[in-house]
Motif scaffolding. Sequence first.
Motif, PDB file in Angstrom:
ATOM      1  N   ASP A 304     -12.575  19.003 -14.694  1.00  0.00           N
ATOM      2  CA  ASP A 304     -11.629  17.926 -14.429  1.00  0.00           C
ATOM      3  C   ASP A 304     -12.056  17.064 -13.247  1.00  0.00           C
ATOM      4  O   ASP A 304     -12.481  15.935 -13.411  1.00  0.00           O
ATOM      5  N   THR A 305     -11.905  17.577 -12.050  1.00  0.00           N
ATOM      6  CA  THR A 305     -12.223  16.795 -10.863  1.00  0.00           C
ATOM      7  C   THR A 305     -13.113  17.582  -9.921  1.00  0.00           C
ATOM      8  O   THR A 305     -13.222  18.805 -10.009  1.00  0.00           O
ATOM      9  N   VAL A 306     -13.740  16.847  -9.018  1.00  0.00           N
ATOM     10  CA  VAL A 306     -14.533  17.439  -7.944  1.00  0.00           C
ATOM     11  C   VAL A 306     -13.899  17.019  -6.636  1.00  0.00           C
ATOM     12  O   VAL A 306     -13.569  15.846  -6.443  1.00  0.00           O
ATOM     13  N   GLU A 307     -13.703  17.968  -5.716  1.00  0.00           N
ATOM     14  CA  GLU A 307     -13.116  17.634  -4.425  1.00  0.00           C
ATOM     15  C   GLU A 307     -14.220  17.384  -3.412  1.00  0.00           C
ATOM     16  O   GLU A 307     -15.064  18.242  -3.175  1.00  0.00           O
ATOM     17  N   LEU A 308     -14.206  16.190  -2.839  1.00  0.00           N
ATOM     18  CA  LEU A 308     -15.201  15.786  -1.869  1.00  0.00           C
ATOM     19  C   LEU A 308     -14.545  15.591  -0.502  1.00  0.00           C
ATOM     20  O   LEU A 308     -13.328  15.462  -0.400  1.00  0.00           O
ATOM     21  N   ARG A 309     -15.367  15.557   0.509  1.00  0.00           N
ATOM     22  CA  ARG A 309     -14.875  15.336   1.869  1.00  0.00           C
ATOM     23  C   ARG A 309     -14.283  13.937   1.967  1.00  0.00           C
ATOM     24  O   ARG A 309     -14.825  12.975   1.426  1.00  0.00           O
ATOM     25  N   TYR A 310     -13.148  13.812   2.668  1.00  0.00           N
ATOM     26  CA  TYR A 310     -12.560  12.494   2.861  1.00  0.00           C
ATOM     27  C   TYR A 310     -13.491  11.648   3.712  1.00  0.00           C
ATOM     28  O   TYR A 310     -13.972  12.075   4.758  1.00  0.00           O
ATOM     29  N   GLY A 311     -13.762  10.440   3.260  1.00  0.00           N
ATOM     30  CA  GLY A 311     -14.750   9.587   3.905  1.00  0.00           C
ATOM     31  C   GLY A 311     -16.050   9.513   3.129  1.00  0.00           C
ATOM     32  O   GLY A 311     -16.980   8.817   3.537  1.00  0.00           O
TER      33      GLY A 311
END
Length: 404
Positions: A304-311
């Motif tokens: 579904d999704t990949v969580e990346l660092r904000y920024g």
Amino acid sequence: MENRLKSSAARLAILALLALAQGCASLEPIENSENVKQGESYQAQYRETTDDEAERLRKSSVLMNAQRCAPDQRLGPAGSRMVPPDIDILSPGDLIDVSVSDDELISGKYEISQDGTLRLMHVPPVSAKGRSVDSVEESVRRVLINAELYNTVPLVSIRVMDFASARVFVAGAVFEPGSVTIGSVESTSLDQLRQETIGGRASGRRLARALQSAGGVRPDADLSRVSVWRGGHQTVYDMRNVITGHAYPDPILLEGDQVEIPSRNCFQEELMAPSAVSPPGVKVFMSNLAVPASSNAQAAISKDTVELRYGTRFLQGVFSLNCVGGARLTNSNRSAVLFTRNPITGQSIVIERNLEELLRRGDRDDFDPYLMPGDALACYDSSVINITDLATKLGIIGALGVFI
């Protein structure tokens, strides 16, 4: 022998036609409702790249974003680094221990009622919501005297045992406005020693936690004017120091508080850094069905999704997408598409970048947008990969022993 040559010639002709078709194939330019090409959308980085050096110097993304900011209504220099000391402010559901002289009948453990009052035995209720412990102690002394239960002022001591969670409402320039519950602690995270010790902590019931629980502040938020409404009264806090790591006001919130953060109507790159009020991460939808990956799973992309660092920026995202690198001959002409939305207007935006071109530009940051929560990234193969894949499926390369 003659038939084999004819067959080989036919296969080469088909391969040439595939290459010609690939070179001639084209799609209509991407259209957007907003003037994305000129940098008049949410991020100036969305605009089209340019080779005009004078224009690049005149229209850097930072300057273009800043020009769209609403008139500066900030409260002057960033807030003082001295933060006022915390005061135990009571809210419905808080657990307290009340001790009245040696009166075992009235003394005991109480919970602040949902109407915000402290209901002791045999005396009228005492207002407690939004008040300090010292203030409530004074009211309890007064009500005991008025009830003629004591001839002299009794000794009253109130100590907080545990702060309850609170439901507050967050509106304005946050990614997920609405009601949020802050201050709750999972049973697996409870500190038994602290639970047995009188003296609660309200670290999870603060303004910064409420903003982050509402999806985090958007890059257009005005952190100098964060309002908390309580009982019809407004208090404004300057929280700009939260981005720089200096001390900032972070008051305890109460059940039913309304938090509002206005928008400056411009993209502020300084707010794209991880902080106590920013999103904990960016969940991005990714698709990489490129060769040699025939599915997202094989390309190391989650379902579904990949969580990346904000920024995280566009280029960093496509690296995570496994869309950069490999053989130069076959992979050097890849492109990637970003699907996003303007959080102020809600309008969708689609941009496409040639990855090698963007990588090699010295001014790449001006055209390398930041990823927003809910964005989607897709990788497209180079022309050579497409031809090779088609030829392999048609059996041309295998039959001729041709390697591209």
